[in-house]
Design a protein around this motif. Structure first.
Motif, short mmCIF file in Angstrom:
data_model
loop_
_atom_site.label_atom_id
_atom_site.label_comp_id
_atom_site.label_asym_id
_atom_site.label_seq_id
_atom_site.Cartn_x
_atom_site.Cartn_y
_atom_site.Cartn_z
N MET A 53 0.84 -1.19 0.00
CA MET A 53 0.00 0.00 0.00
C MET A 53 0.88 1.24 0.00
N LYS A 54 0.58 2.17 -0.94
CA LYS A 54 1.36 3.39 -1.02
C LYS A 54 0.46 4.59 -0.76
N SER A 55 1.04 5.67 -0.26
CA SER A 55 0.27 6.85 0.06
C SER A 55 0.85 8.06 -0.65
N PHE A 56 -0.05 8.93 -1.13
CA PHE A 56 0.35 10.15 -1.84
C PHE A 56 -0.49 11.32 -1.34
N ASP A 57 0.00 12.51 -1.62
CA ASP A 57 -0.82 13.69 -1.32
C ASP A 57 -2.03 13.70 -2.25
N VAL A 58 -1.76 13.51 -3.55
CA VAL A 58 -2.83 13.58 -4.54
C VAL A 58 -2.66 12.45 -5.55
N ILE A 59 -3.73 11.75 -5.85
CA ILE A 59 -3.78 10.81 -6.96
C ILE A 59 -4.61 11.44 -8.08
N VAL A 60 -4.04 11.50 -9.26
CA VAL A 60 -4.75 12.00 -10.44
C VAL A 60 -5.08 10.81 -11.33
N ILE A 61 -6.34 10.65 -11.66
CA ILE A 61 -6.76 9.54 -12.52
C ILE A 61 -6.91 10.06 -13.94
N GLY A 62 -6.04 9.59 -14.82
CA GLY A 62 -6.10 10.00 -16.22
C GLY A 62 -4.92 10.89 -16.61
N ALA A 63 -4.22 10.51 -17.69
CA ALA A 63 -3.06 11.29 -18.16
C ALA A 63 -3.38 12.01 -19.46
N GLY A 64 -4.64 12.48 -19.58
CA GLY A 64 -4.98 13.38 -20.67
C GLY A 64 -4.49 14.78 -20.34
N TYR A 65 -4.88 15.74 -21.16
CA TYR A 65 -4.39 17.10 -20.95
C TYR A 65 -4.73 17.65 -19.57
N SER A 66 -5.97 17.43 -19.10
CA SER A 66 -6.35 18.00 -17.80
C SER A 66 -5.61 17.31 -16.66
N GLY A 67 -5.46 15.98 -16.74
CA GLY A 67 -4.73 15.27 -15.70
C GLY A 67 -3.26 15.64 -15.65
N LEU A 68 -2.63 15.74 -16.81
CA LEU A 68 -1.23 16.14 -16.87
C LEU A 68 -1.03 17.55 -16.35
N SER A 69 -1.94 18.44 -16.71
CA SER A 69 -1.85 19.82 -16.24
C SER A 69 -2.00 19.88 -14.73
N ALA A 70 -2.99 19.17 -14.19
CA ALA A 70 -3.17 19.15 -12.74
C ALA A 70 -1.93 18.63 -12.03
N ALA A 71 -1.35 17.54 -12.55
CA ALA A 71 -0.15 16.97 -11.94
C ALA A 71 1.02 17.95 -11.98
N TYR A 72 1.19 18.62 -13.11
CA TYR A 72 2.29 19.57 -13.25
C TYR A 72 2.19 20.69 -12.20
N TYR A 73 1.02 21.29 -12.09
CA TYR A 73 0.87 22.42 -11.17
C TYR A 73 0.87 21.97 -9.71
N LEU A 74 0.38 20.77 -9.43
CA LEU A 74 0.45 20.26 -8.06
C LEU A 74 1.90 20.02 -7.64
N GLN A 75 2.69 19.47 -8.55
CA GLN A 75 4.11 19.25 -8.23
C GLN A 75 4.86 20.58 -8.09
N GLN A 76 4.45 21.58 -8.83
CA GLN A 76 5.07 22.90 -8.68
C GLN A 76 4.84 23.45 -7.27
N LYS A 77 3.77 22.99 -6.64
CA LYS A 77 3.47 23.40 -5.27
C LYS A 77 4.10 22.48 -4.23
N GLY A 78 4.88 21.51 -4.70
CA GLY A 78 5.61 20.63 -3.78
C GLY A 78 4.84 19.44 -3.27
N LEU A 79 3.72 19.11 -3.88
CA LEU A 79 2.92 17.98 -3.42
C LEU A 79 3.36 16.68 -4.07
N ARG A 80 3.17 15.57 -3.34
CA ARG A 80 3.49 14.23 -3.85
C ARG A 80 2.32 13.74 -4.69
N VAL A 81 2.58 13.54 -5.99
CA VAL A 81 1.50 13.25 -6.94
C VAL A 81 1.77 11.92 -7.65
N LYS A 82 0.73 11.15 -7.82
CA LYS A 82 0.77 9.94 -8.64
C LYS A 82 -0.34 10.03 -9.68
#
Length: 434
Positions: free
Chosen positions: A1-30
């Motif tokens: 079992m692994k734990s993250f700050d945020v899990i994003v479901i889907g690597a389309g444009y919206s998911g990739l964008s969300a992941a990019y900006y979340l990581q810019q804020k220092g959050l652990r994203v999968k």
């Protein structure tokens, strides 16, 4: 079992964008992606030396969100001819954007499917959409696209022979029943600036965004069974914990994951058939529209005229797009396209080699009414949804949706709201989504 700050479901444009900006804020994203590639419905495949986009996708220069993430120069964009080549009753006429091709407006003026009043009204629509802001357009009274065009005085002949295939080529709505606000936003983007194609295919955009993420952020071939109060459960039985989950898939899959109707799931579809030929059927990299209602083919484009890299040396790639509903199987559809296009370009079309067919069932969210434009939705204390299903089906909307969703979540983390996250309390909320 692994734990993250945020899990994003889907690597389309919206998911990739969300992941990019979340990581810019220092959050652990999968990011969890069910397929083996990023981009969602905007991907590119390599097939026998050809580059096949999953449907005809074009980059709009009016886009502003993408340049916030990647260097646009990396795409090596080339512009499509600014306008359309319309085939109507056996005759081809160019309908051009006068801002870029004033010389070819003579062909538009001679088009016989449009009366003189139609041509004046067409230019008036062009001026209006170019000069009015997006914010003003979305506040205008809404109706179906057909009613909007009719109320503005366009003849039935022009609506049927030009607007139907043109709107269908962009938002896949041949019946013109989509929101007039939706259509006007899309048309404004087309009138405002040119559209282009990346040298390495439309999938290159998602690849470049994915490259900006931290290593191993995206896990491919992992399908989410459901969102839980603790994170997500995968179809393979694995459980991943997270303080926050972002669903960034199409509406149909999103609703299934949370067992509720959180996003309107109406959508349009398109089938794209790719053919190989030794000789291109035309000389300009222009989208060809079918103005005859009896034909099944809606629009045709030759990507290799813009980027020779789309095809092996000595070959050309032809994209044939079908938007109308039909009951043909794949072999019958190929034969139908061969027959129709041989009437356009001659009997040599019968020698075009079929490469591959893409049936894109969720090509674009269908908007019969566009009450408001939204870019993010909070479902409960740890579940958010983003994507272009809330607004209009564009890369710009999808990227902005991801960015704005990430901003809301980052603010929640900064305020410490997830410190008091109670999974048991949220579990009941997940079971009562409406």
């Amino acid at each position: 079992m692994k734990s993250f700050d945020v899990i994003v479901i889907g690597a389309g444009y919206s998911g990739l964008s969300a992941a990019y900006y979340l990581q810019q804020k220092g959050l652990r994203v999968k990011v969890l992606e069910a397929s083996s590639y990023p981009g969602g419905r905007s991907r590119s495949d390599k097939f026998n030396g050809f580059t096949l986009d999953s449907g005809l996708h074009l980059y709009h220069h009016s886009t502003t969100e993408l340049s916030k993430i990647i260097n646009i120069d990396q795409l090596h964009l080339k512009n499509v001819y600014p306008g359309y080549l319309l085939r109507y009753e056996g005759v081809f006429n160019l309908f051009t954007n006068p801002l870029y091709k004033t010389f070819d407006t003579l062909s538009t003026a001679l088009a016989r499917n449009a009366s003189l009043s139609d041509k004046f009204r067409l230019f008036g629509l062009y001026v209006k959409l170019r000069t009015q802001s997006y914010n003003k357009l979305v506040k205008e009274k809404d109706s179906s696209t057909f009613d909007y065009l009719s109320s503005n005085g366009f003849s039935k002949k022009l609506i049927d022979s030009f607007f139907r295939p043109m709107i269908a080529a962009n938002i896949f709505d041949y019946n013109l029943q989509s929101s007039s606000r939706f259509s006007k936003i899309y048309l404004k983007s087309l009138f405002q600036d040119q559209v282009a194609l990346p040298k390495d295919g439309i999938g290159k955009i998602a690849e470049l965004i994915a490259d900006t993420l931290e290593p191993d952020t995206i896990s491919y071939k992992l399908k989410v069974k459901k969102v839980t109060a603790f994170g997500v459960e995968l179809t393979n039985g694995d459980i991943l914990d997270a303080n926050c989950v972002v669903v960034a898939t199409n509406a149909i899959d999103a609703n299934a994951m949370v067992a509720g109707n959180i996003i309107p799931a109406e959508c349009t579809h398109v089938s794209t058939l790719y053919f190989s030929t030794d000789k291109a059927p035309l000389s300009k990299p222009v989208v060809i529209l079918n103005g005859d209602e009896d034909n099944l083919v809606n629009h045709v484009f030759v990507p290799s005229l813009l980027h020779p890299e789309y095809a092996p040396e000595g070959k050309h790639l032809v994209s044939v797009n079908v938007v109308k509903s039909h009951d043909l199987d794949d072999e019958e559809l190929i034969a139908k396209c061969h027959t129709e296009l041989s009437d356009w370009f001659g009997l040599n079309v019968m020698h075009w080699e079929h490469l591959k067919t893409y049936h894109i069932k969720y090509a674009m969210p269908f908007k019969p009414i566009l009450d408001s434009v939204k870019f993010t939705k909070k479902i409960n204390n740890h579940l958010y949804v983003c994507g272009d299903s809330f607004s209009v089906g564009t890369m710009e909307s999808a990227l902005r949706s991801g960015r704005e969703t990430a901003a809301v979540i980052a603010k929640e983390f900064k305020q410490g709201n997830f410190d008091s996250f109670n999974p048991k309390q949220n579990a009941e909320g997940l079971l009562n989504i409406s």
